[in-house]
Design an enzyme around this catalytic site. Structure first.
Site, short mmCIF file in Angstrom:
data_model
loop_
_atom_site.label_atom_id
_atom_site.label_comp_id
_atom_site.label_asym_id
_atom_site.label_seq_id
_atom_site.Cartn_x
_atom_site.Cartn_y
_atom_site.Cartn_z
CD GLN A 1 -8.60 49.45 59.58
OE1 GLN A 1 -7.35 50.55 60.31
NE2 GLN A 1 -9.53 49.65 60.47
CB ALA B 1 -11.41 45.11 69.09
NE ARG B 2 -9.68 47.64 72.96
CZ ARG B 2 -8.67 48.41 71.78
NH1 ARG B 2 -7.37 48.29 72.66
NH2 ARG B 2 -8.78 49.52 71.28
CE1 TYR C 1 -6.74 56.75 60.63
CE2 TYR C 1 -8.59 56.82 62.62
CZ TYR C 1 -6.85 56.05 62.15
OH TYR C 1 -6.10 55.53 63.01
#
Length: 399
Positions: free
Chosen positions: A100, A345-346, A170
């Site tokens: 990323q 993810a988690r 971002y």
């Protein structure tokens, strides 16, 4: 028996992934001063060994000023050998590796980085610890070039894909936002001009890597803030990115690390743990205003699916569904609705081998309880605290 569609090979640009499961970027918190540590390599090797088709290293800054803070990897020529160790470890397990890449913009901690950051328009930023100045067109030209250089380094490191960070407030995400971008030049105004930076970055990245690796983007559907980037802007912007043809897939997300971080996590806010993880002064501030910074949203399986359906209808390009996917039937349903990939993810923090567990037919749901107590561990090494507690117990096999 599980449907085989989620476990079959599927193309992504020049790649073929062995199944539909992608480990989404989760800041690992084990890069002191930007070092590629053994812990970082082990983190991704374990996910790769657990059955995911591709694991994503988060977050690789395209320049020192684009770091989130000083403990962030910068994807430059100095780290090629170390990151090659990581990609080799992932490949040894038959999985692929994605980097990323991004510029943190308003989310950059300038005190930690000891250098200024950039914004579409001048404004105060809590993560930056002060005022962030409007980027000049010349500075943005440099940022665009930095993305291309970082992507070329990713190829040298052995990465199979890069994910351009276009979400969570971002830098690129902030340019998309009508709330944050008040410019009137080629980079601001209507939604087409606000998309200009992201489109130029995608073009430069593709030019740098050609068809050697896949190019994806993490893309905000909804900032989760009043006056922010929402479907009326994000859907047409996604169509522009698709029409340009530089991106092989979008990973759909939402929320803002600047203004509303819990929007892309969901669940109870682990405020006590956050306070304990911070220096005393910061912890005191969280006690006073933490409830304003961290709103609570109830967890639901595949919580971004209603928004993502709007994109599946509007786009023909491959899409990755992200957001609270913990069950095999949710992954199967996503593929049945036309999403080419499922990003987790988690669930993979709790069980790095969850994909293999699904494939073997042993269980159809992960063990993650969505307590979100993993969030504050990014300051000491991202982990599932339940898994760690079990692993630390003698004679324990339930990890």
């Amino acid at each position: 028996m599980a449907s085989q569609s989620v476990f079959e090979p599927v193309p992504l640009g020049p790649l073929v992934l062995k199944n539909r499961f992608v480990k989404a970027a989760t800041f690992e918190g084990v890069m002191p001063r930007g070092e590629v540590s053994d812990a970082l390599i082990d983190f991704h090797a374990e996910v790769a060994g657990g059955g995911a088709a591709m694991t994503t290293v988060a977050y690789c800054a395209v320049s020192p000023g684009g770091r989130v803070h000083r403990d962030t990897v910068v994807l430059d020529h100095t780290g090629v050998a170390a990151l090659r160790r990581l990609t080799d470890a992932v490949h040894a397990h038959g999985a692929l590796a994605c980097a990323q890449i991004g510029h943190a913009g308003l989310v950059a901690n300038t005190l930690s980085n000891r250098m200024p950051t950039l914004a579409p328009s001048t404004r105060l930023s809590a993560p930056a610890m002060g005022l962030v100045r409007r980027a000049s067109p010349e500075q943005l030209d440099t940022v665009i070039a930095d993305f291309g250089t970082a992507a070329a380094h990713a190829v040298d490191c052995g990465f199979d894909a890069v994910e351009i960070h276009m979400g969570h407030g971002y830098l690129i995400s902030s340019f998309f936002s009508p709330n944050l971008n008040r410019r009137s030049d080629r980079y601001g105004g209507d939604r087409v001009r606000r998309a200009e930076l992201g489109r130029r970055v995608a073009e430069r990245v593709r030019l740098a890597v050609g068809d050697r690796i896949a190019v994806t983007a993490k893309f905000n559907m909804d900032d989760g803030v009043r006056g922010g980037f929402w479907l009326t802007d994000s859907l047409p912007t996604a169509q522009l990115l698709e029409s340009d043809g530089h991106v092989d897939a979008l990973q759909l997300t939402g929320g803002s690390s600047l203004l509303n971080p819990m929007y892309y996590f969901r669940g109870d806010v682990p405020m006590a743990e956050f306070i304990a993880s911070q220096p005393r002064a910061v912890g005191l501030g969280l006690r006073l205003i933490g409830h304003r910074l961290f709103r609570s949203y109830p967890f639901e399986e595949a919580f971004f699916l209603p928004l993502a359906r709007q994109f599946r209808e509007a786009l023909s390009m491959p899409l990755m569904l992200l957001g609270g996917i913990n069950r095999l039937d949710a992954a199967e349903a996503a593929v049945a609705e036309g999403f080419e990939f499922v990003a987790m993810a988690r669930a993979l923090l709790r069980e790095p081998d969850l994909v293999d567990t699904f494939a073997r037919g042993e269980r159809d749901a992960g063990r993650c309880i969505h307590c979100m107590k993993c969030m504050p561990t990014v300051y000491s090494g991202t982990e599932c605290v339940v898994r760690s507690a079990l692993r630390d117990q003698p004679n324990s096999s339930s990890v």
